[in-house]
Motif scaffolding. Structure first.
Motif, mmCIF file in Angstrom:
data_model
loop_
_atom_site.group_PDB
_atom_site.id
_atom_site.type_symbol
_atom_site.label_atom_id
_atom_site.label_comp_id
_atom_site.label_asym_id
_atom_site.label_seq_id
_atom_site.Cartn_x
_atom_site.Cartn_y
_atom_site.Cartn_z
ATOM 1 N N ASN A 68 0.850 -1.184 0.000
ATOM 2 C CA ASN A 68 0.000 0.000 0.000
ATOM 3 C C ASN A 68 0.892 1.242 0.000
ATOM 4 O OD1 ASN A 68 -2.524 1.504 0.366
ATOM 5 N ND2 ASN A 68 -1.797 1.888 2.440
ATOM 6 N N PHE A 69 0.458 2.281 -0.727
ATOM 7 C CA PHE A 69 1.268 3.489 -0.863
ATOM 8 C C PHE A 69 0.469 4.683 -0.338
ATOM 9 C CE2 PHE A 69 2.097 0.497 -4.320
ATOM 10 C CZ PHE A 69 3.391 0.128 -3.971
ATOM 11 N N ASP A 70 0.990 5.294 0.711
ATOM 12 C CA ASP A 70 0.276 6.396 1.366
ATOM 13 C C ASP A 70 1.285 7.488 1.723
ATOM 14 O OD1 ASP A 70 -1.500 8.004 2.694
ATOM 15 O OD2 ASP A 70 -2.322 6.426 3.956
ATOM 16 N N MET A 125 5.555 0.641 7.172
ATOM 17 C CA MET A 125 4.503 0.641 8.187
ATOM 18 C C MET A 125 3.776 -0.694 8.211
ATOM 19 S SD MET A 125 1.214 3.217 8.627
ATOM 20 C CE MET A 125 2.248 4.686 8.560
ATOM 21 N N GLY A 126 3.785 -1.318 9.377
ATOM 22 C CA GLY A 126 2.993 -2.513 9.608
ATOM 23 C C GLY A 126 1.881 -2.212 10.583
ATOM 24 N N SER A 127 1.086 -3.210 10.894
ATOM 25 C CA SER A 127 -0.012 -3.014 11.837
ATOM 26 C C SER A 127 0.507 -3.141 13.266
ATOM 27 C CB SER A 127 -1.116 -4.042 11.584
ATOM 28 O OG SER A 127 -0.678 -5.319 12.026
ATOM 29 N N LYS A 128 -0.374 -2.906 14.210
ATOM 30 C CA LYS A 128 0.005 -3.000 15.627
ATOM 31 C C LYS A 128 0.389 -4.419 16.023
ATOM 32 C CE LYS A 128 -2.514 1.008 17.383
ATOM 33 N NZ LYS A 128 -3.574 1.501 18.297
ATOM 34 N N GLU A 179 1.444 0.904 13.195
ATOM 35 C CA GLU A 179 0.173 1.562 13.507
ATOM 36 C C GLU A 179 -0.895 1.102 12.525
ATOM 37 O OE1 GLU A 179 -0.641 3.485 15.969
ATOM 38 O OE2 GLU A 179 1.339 3.847 16.837
ATOM 39 N N ASN A 180 -2.142 1.090 12.982
ATOM 40 C CA ASN A 180 -3.282 0.798 12.096
ATOM 41 C C ASN A 180 -3.804 2.107 11.522
ATOM 42 O OD1 ASN A 180 -3.063 -1.911 12.760
ATOM 43 N ND2 ASN A 180 -4.540 -1.760 14.426
ATOM 44 N N SER A 181 -2.955 2.782 10.757
ATOM 45 C CA SER A 181 -3.306 4.136 10.321
ATOM 46 C C SER A 181 -3.322 4.291 8.801
ATOM 47 C CB SER A 181 -2.330 5.148 10.931
ATOM 48 O OG SER A 181 -0.997 4.814 10.629
ATOM 49 N N SER A 182 -3.455 3.181 8.084
ATOM 50 C CA SER A 182 -3.648 3.254 6.639
ATOM 51 C C SER A 182 -4.286 1.948 6.178
ATOM 52 C CB SER A 182 -2.316 3.509 5.921
ATOM 53 O OG SER A 182 -2.554 3.818 4.549
ATOM 54 N N ASP A 183 -4.388 1.759 4.873
ATOM 55 C CA ASP A 183 -5.194 0.656 4.347
ATOM 56 C C ASP A 183 -4.577 -0.728 4.509
ATOM 57 O OD1 ASP A 183 -7.651 1.831 3.349
ATOM 58 O OD2 ASP A 183 -6.403 2.914 1.910
ATOM 59 N N HIS A 184 -3.370 -0.822 5.054
ATOM 60 C CA HIS A 184 -2.838 -2.148 5.390
ATOM 61 C C HIS A 184 -3.591 -2.773 6.564
ATOM 62 C CE1 HIS A 184 -0.773 0.597 8.116
ATOM 63 N NE2 HIS A 184 -0.650 -0.416 8.951
ATOM 64 N N GLU A 185 -4.283 -1.937 7.353
ATOM 65 C CA GLU A 185 -4.905 -2.380 8.608
ATOM 66 C C GLU A 185 -5.811 -3.592 8.427
ATOM 67 O OE1 GLU A 185 -8.142 -0.820 11.951
ATOM 68 O OE2 GLU A 185 -7.377 0.584 10.439
ATOM 69 N N ALA A 231 0.859 -7.598 4.526
ATOM 70 C CA ALA A 231 0.633 -6.258 3.982
ATOM 71 C C ALA A 231 1.550 -5.250 4.659
ATOM 72 C CB ALA A 231 -0.832 -5.836 4.175
ATOM 73 N N VAL A 232 2.059 -4.310 3.863
ATOM 74 C CA VAL A 232 2.810 -3.176 4.391
ATOM 75 C C VAL A 232 2.331 -1.913 3.694
ATOM 76 C CG1 VAL A 232 4.881 -4.536 4.892
ATOM 77 C CG2 VAL A 232 4.705 -3.324 2.713
ATOM 78 N N THR A 233 2.502 -0.795 4.368
ATOM 79 C CA THR A 233 2.335 0.514 3.741
ATOM 80 C C THR A 233 3.706 1.155 3.643
ATOM 81 O OG1 THR A 233 0.062 0.909 4.470
ATOM 82 C CG2 THR A 233 1.403 2.842 4.045
ATOM 83 N N LEU A 234 4.056 1.620 2.454
ATOM 84 C CA LEU A 234 5.264 2.416 2.274
ATOM 85 C C LEU A 234 4.856 3.883 2.283
ATOM 86 C CD1 LEU A 234 7.279 0.423 -0.424
ATOM 87 C CD2 LEU A 234 7.465 0.341 2.063
ATOM 88 N N SER A 235 5.605 4.687 3.044
ATOM 89 C CA SER A 235 5.172 6.062 3.268
ATOM 90 C C SER A 235 6.368 6.964 3.539
ATOM 91 C CB SER A 235 4.214 6.110 4.471
ATOM 92 O OG SER A 235 3.852 7.430 4.787
ATOM 93 N N ASP A 236 6.250 8.218 3.099
ATOM 94 C CA ASP A 236 7.149 9.269 3.572
ATOM 95 C C ASP A 236 6.407 9.966 4.704
ATOM 96 O OD1 ASP A 236 8.892 8.633 1.526
ATOM 97 O OD2 ASP A 236 8.035 10.105 0.158
ATOM 98 N N GLU A 237 6.736 9.599 5.910
ATOM 99 C CA GLU A 237 5.946 10.061 7.052
ATOM 100 C C GLU A 237 6.299 11.506 7.422
ATOM 101 O OE1 GLU A 237 4.224 7.888 11.018
ATOM 102 O OE2 GLU A 237 6.370 8.053 10.795
#
Length: 460
Positions: free
Chosen positions: A310-312, A325-328, A356-362, A371-377
């Motif tokens: 996932n890309f956020d 980013m992974g889930s909790k 964190e459960n803060s994107s669509d990987h949740e 599932a992972v989210t790749l992000s520039d936080e």
């Protein structure tokens, strides 16, 4: 025998050279300039912040759907559009107000919208409240909770008196409405309440139910029975405030959506993958990841055993690490997290972990799908009007592509040798052919020369 080996070597190198040349010519890497162009378009004022439930959100749905068609993605389960119902904050008639009333309901003070107060978008189960001191249930610093008619309202002073931050919409919140107030406004309201005056507030939004859409396509693989690769990003954002100020959402998440669209071109240029690749553009992430939740509720069994990227927020111009980013429930030792981390190390990409459960990987993780989210936080402008395309940088886009493309080739193309090393293979095979031809030519000259000498000796 020697000639046979040489001819065989040339034939083999010619095949390698030809195939690697074709891959070099036809593979289309992701173009950061095109990604930035699409970010600018999707986050332009034309789409007014892409709030789910608005006309502009539907317009973006059609743009993405048409792009999927143009790139020859197949509609997932026969339809590009996946419908689901949500509550959304609907703008209604009327002007906002926050005012002080005397015992005869005359206005003795009216505060200025956007200067003294402003709605936060968390919920609008109620949109009007008049209260006195007896209605204050809880007071803490410059914030207080109001209880009236079995509804709860929060008036709070945001950090640094910043009224521009806009929270995600959460229709299941226990509070009916949230109002941000400046510190000075809070002090004055307290004084007026202590003097027996009434405070009245109205915000012209209300919770309303509607149907909205995810856009889902896929690239058919050689073996559709294999678990799929899912590539996804959300395209929605936070709309506009009551003064018309637009929350453009360039980094969050026109960037992830544009990155996803760019990946489609790249994948198509690689040829047919070994497994299906699902391309999912989710809606209502800003409402609590409701688009991915609806998708998983419908298709979780078909996705079992697959992998999700996932890309956020891809493309910050700040020098910050790429976030894995992974889930909790994950750690840095979770298999897929570790796999992506190793790809970062191989590509010399600086990274960090967030769980964190803060994107669509949740919801993928809730169904035990990797599932992972790749992000520039980069949180400096997120959920603010300042999140504009002028703050997007190409280097962050390129580094995410390095990691993502490696995983795509590894998982969906079984580490295809020609895809991974086409440039090197072309160069090495071409050099090999030249060297063998030169060797053959030299050997032929030597043979001719030797033959000529023997002929001369025998004549003498």
């Amino acid at each position: 025998m020697k000639n046979f080996i040489l001819h065989l070597s040339i034939a083999f190198l010619c095949v390698v050279c030809s195939l690697s040349f074709q891959y070099c010519c036809f593979i289309t890497p992701l173009d950061p300039a095109e990604v930035k162009h699409n970010i600018s378009y999707l986050s332009s004022d034309l789409f007014k912040g892409r709030l789910p439930g608005t006309l502009e959100n539907y317009q973006v749905v059609n743009i993405i759907k048409n792009y999927f068609k143009k790139q020859h993605l197949k509609p997932y389960n026969g339809n590009y559009l996946e419908s689901f119902k949500v509550l959304y904050p609907k703008r209604i008639e009327g002007s906002p107000y926050l005012k002080v009333l005397d015992k005869n309901s005359f206005t003795i003070k009216q505060y200025k919208y956007g200067i003294d107060y402003k709605e936060d978008m968390l919920n609008f189960r109620g949109n009007k409240i008049s209260f006195k001191k007896s209605n204050i249930l809880l007071e803490k610093g410059n914030s207080f909770q109001i209880h009236k008619d079995n509804k709860y309202f929060i008036f709070y002073n945001p950090e640094d008196d910043d009224l521009n931050f806009r929270s995600s919409f959460m229709a299941n919140s226990g509070q009916s409405m949230f109002i941000m107030i400046k510190k000075q406004t809070a002090h004055e309201i307290k004084k007026y309440i202590d003097m027996g005056y009434e405070i009245s507030c109205f915000i012209p939004f209300e919770n309303n139910q509607t149907s909205i859409y995810n856009i889902i396509g896929y690239i058919k693989g050689k073996d559709s029975n294999l678990p799929p690769l899912v590539l996804c990003a959300h395209f929605d954002h936070l709309g506009t405030d009551l003064s018309g100020k637009i929350y453009s959402g360039a980094l969050d998440n026109a960037s992830g959506t544009s990155f996803l669209l760019g990946l489609v071109k790249y994948i198509n240029s690689l040829g047919k993958p070994d497994r299906n690749i699902i391309i999912a553009s989710f809606n209502a992430e800003e409402f609590g990841c409701l688009g991915s939740k609806a998708f998983l509720q419908k298709y979780s069994e078909e996705l079992k055993g697959g992998k999700v990227m996932n890309f956020d927020m891809i493309g910050s111009n700040k020098k910050i690490p790429l976030t894995i980013m992974g889930s909790k429930c994950d750690t840095k030792n979770t298999g897929f997290i570790r796999e992506i981390a190793n790809l970062c190390l191989r590509n010399k990409v600086e990274f960090k972990y967030v769980f964190e459960n803060s994107s669509d990987h949740e919801y993928f993780r809730a169904y035990a799908i990797d599932a992972v989210t790749l992000s520039d936080e980069d949180m400096s402008k997120i959920h603010r009007p300042e999140d504009k395309p002028s703050y997007i940088g190409s280097q962050s886009i390129e580094r995410c592509f390095k990691v993502t493309s490696d995983e795509i080739v590894k998982y969906a193309f079984q580490n295809n040798f020609f895809v991974l090393y086409c440039g090197r293979l072309f160069l090495l095979s071409a050099v090999g052919i030249i060297l063998i031809l030169k060797y053959t030519e030299k050997r032929s000259r030597m043979t001719s020369s030797k033959s000529g000498k023997n002929h001369y000796s025998s004549s003498s």
